[in-house]
Scaffold this motif. Structure first.
Motif, PDB file in Angstrom:
ATOM      1  N   ILE A 149       0.927  -1.274   0.097  1.00  0.00           N
ATOM      2  CA  ILE A 149       0.061   0.039   0.229  1.00  0.00           C
ATOM      3  C   ILE A 149       0.670   1.246  -0.142  1.00  0.00           C
ATOM      4  O   ILE A 149       2.141   1.429   0.512  1.00  0.00           O
ATOM      5  CB  ILE A 149      -1.380   0.152   1.315  1.00  0.00           C
ATOM      6  N   ARG A 152      -8.251   6.387  -3.612  1.00  0.00           N
ATOM      7  CA  ARG A 152      -8.309   7.285  -2.068  1.00  0.00           C
ATOM      8  C   ARG A 152      -7.703   8.319  -2.579  1.00  0.00           C
ATOM      9  O   ARG A 152      -6.864   8.748  -1.669  1.00  0.00           O
ATOM     10  CB  ARG A 152      -8.420   6.906  -0.752  1.00  0.00           C
ATOM     11  N   GLU A 163      -5.296   6.079   7.578  1.00  0.00           N
ATOM     12  CA  GLU A 163      -6.629   5.346   6.685  1.00  0.00           C
ATOM     13  C   GLU A 163      -5.790   4.087   6.140  1.00  0.00           C
ATOM     14  O   GLU A 163      -6.189   3.197   5.866  1.00  0.00           O
ATOM     15  CB  GLU A 163      -7.078   6.050   5.504  1.00  0.00           C
ATOM     16  N   SER A 221      -4.718   2.079   8.712  1.00  0.00           N
ATOM     17  CA  SER A 221      -6.386   1.323   8.663  1.00  0.00           C
ATOM     18  C   SER A 221      -6.539   0.045   7.754  1.00  0.00           C
ATOM     19  O   SER A 221      -6.746  -1.308   8.383  1.00  0.00           O
ATOM     20  CB  SER A 221      -7.436   2.082   8.945  1.00  0.00           C
ATOM     21  N   LEU A 222      -6.401   0.190   6.614  1.00  0.00           N
ATOM     22  CA  LEU A 222      -6.409  -0.597   5.558  1.00  0.00           C
ATOM     23  C   LEU A 222      -5.310  -2.209   5.753  1.00  0.00           C
ATOM     24  O   LEU A 222      -5.885  -2.978   5.819  1.00  0.00           O
ATOM     25  CB  LEU A 222      -6.488   0.019   4.322  1.00  0.00           C
ATOM     26  N   THR A 249      -6.423  -4.564   8.261  1.00  0.00           N
ATOM     27  CA  THR A 249      -7.228  -4.864   7.842  1.00  0.00           C
ATOM     28  C   THR A 249      -7.268  -6.129   6.793  1.00  0.00           C
ATOM     29  O   THR A 249      -7.814  -7.084   7.188  1.00  0.00           O
ATOM     30  CB  THR A 249      -8.813  -3.983   7.338  1.00  0.00           C
TER      31      THR A 249
END
Length: 293
Positions: free
Chosen positions: A115, A196, A207, A210-211, A214
């Motif tokens: 990411i 995003r 964010e 957080s992803l 997850t």
């Protein structure tokens, strides 16, 4: 680069030349290639990688001030006064440029999701690098640019090769690659470079982490399957991809993660999955350096 765990199973790989706007020089791109090709694939505790840049800007691209050395980057052409043979200069360019290509490709080829959280600015070779990430976020003030044409060259480490595969508008790709103009976070979102756009840098990081958390909580074998299948599908026909997915799942569907996921669903608890095995043989030197992560 700086490498550290920011959450369980989430490894942050951070470009760490803030005083140089994280400009990419020989040492930096070699470290990036090393960590994604030889560290991430063998470290079983790593399930997701967060790629960031320290300081105000994600990366200014290639460090042109370090570009005079014959071994400094993909545009290296050797010492022409000492070695004027165009063929030999060409071979050196192929060698150095190929090394950059391998470093950037390692993001996509490694078995863990990557990411990229991109803040404020992403230029040239850095834009090419994030094209190899699985997921890309940016903040609303982020500006992107492929300025290679202004330097008299055509981008060859992803800009004209991977960028078109992830952008849904061929005209836009050709416009920004041929003009070298800057484009905004809004354009990057509209045309598919990022998924995003967050308002502030703090929200961007929050964010992205957080992803990553997850995804890290999902079955690592399932996530590996998703990345492997999507990479294959990108480069093959639908029919070939369907057959490949069945071949993959013929063995992978036997994973104990399915039983664990079903048990957690019935009991309304979070599943606890084992770490995935290394997909690359760990060298002796790497085994001795595990404590550094």
């Amino acid at each position: 680069i700086r490498v550290s765990f920011v959450e369980p199973h989430v490894l942050e790989v951070q470009l760490n030349r803030p005083n140089k706007r994280n400009a990419l020089h020989s040492q930096l791109w070699k470290e990036i290639g090393h960590v994604f090709a030889e560290v991430v694939p063998v470290e079983e505790e790593v399930r997701v990688v967060l790629l960031t840049g320290s300081g105000k800007v994600f990366s200014a691209g290639i460090d042109l001030n370090a570009g005079t050395d014959e071994n400094s980057g993909p545009f290296a052409q050797g010492n022409k006064t000492r070695e004027a043979d165009p063929a030999r200069v060409g071979v050196k360019t192929l060698r150095e440029g190929g090394s950059w290509q391998e470093a950037w490709s390692a993001l996509n080829k490694c078995n863990k999701p990557v990411i990229a959280a991109v803040q404020n600015g992403c230029f040239g070779a850095a834009l090419e690098m994030i094209c190899f990430a699985d997921i890309r976020f940016c903040n609303s003030d982020c500006v992107f640019q492929a300025p290679e044409v202004d330097l008299g060259i055509a981008a060859d480490i992803g800009g004209n090769q991977v960028f078109p595969k992830i952008i849904g508008n061929d005209s836009f790709v050709r416009e920004v690659q041929m003009s070298g103009r800057k484009f905004s976070a809004e354009e990057a979102l509209n045309f598919g470079l990022v998924s995003r756009v967050l308002k502030h840098e703090e929200e961007l990081r929050r964010e992205a982490v957080s992803l990553a958390v997850t995804i890290a909580e999902k079955s690592p074998m399932a996530v590996l399957g998703v990345k492997t299948m999507l990479n294959f599908t990108r480069d093959h026909s639908v029919d070939d991809s369907l057959k490949y997915s069945l071949t993959w799942n013929a063995s992978m569907i036997q994973t104990s993660d399915i039983k664990e996921a079903g048990k957690a669903f019935m009991m309304k608890t979070k599943p606890k999955f084992e770490n995935p095995p290394s997909v690359v043989q760990k060298s002796k030197s790497e085994s001795n350096s595990n404590s550094k992560l």
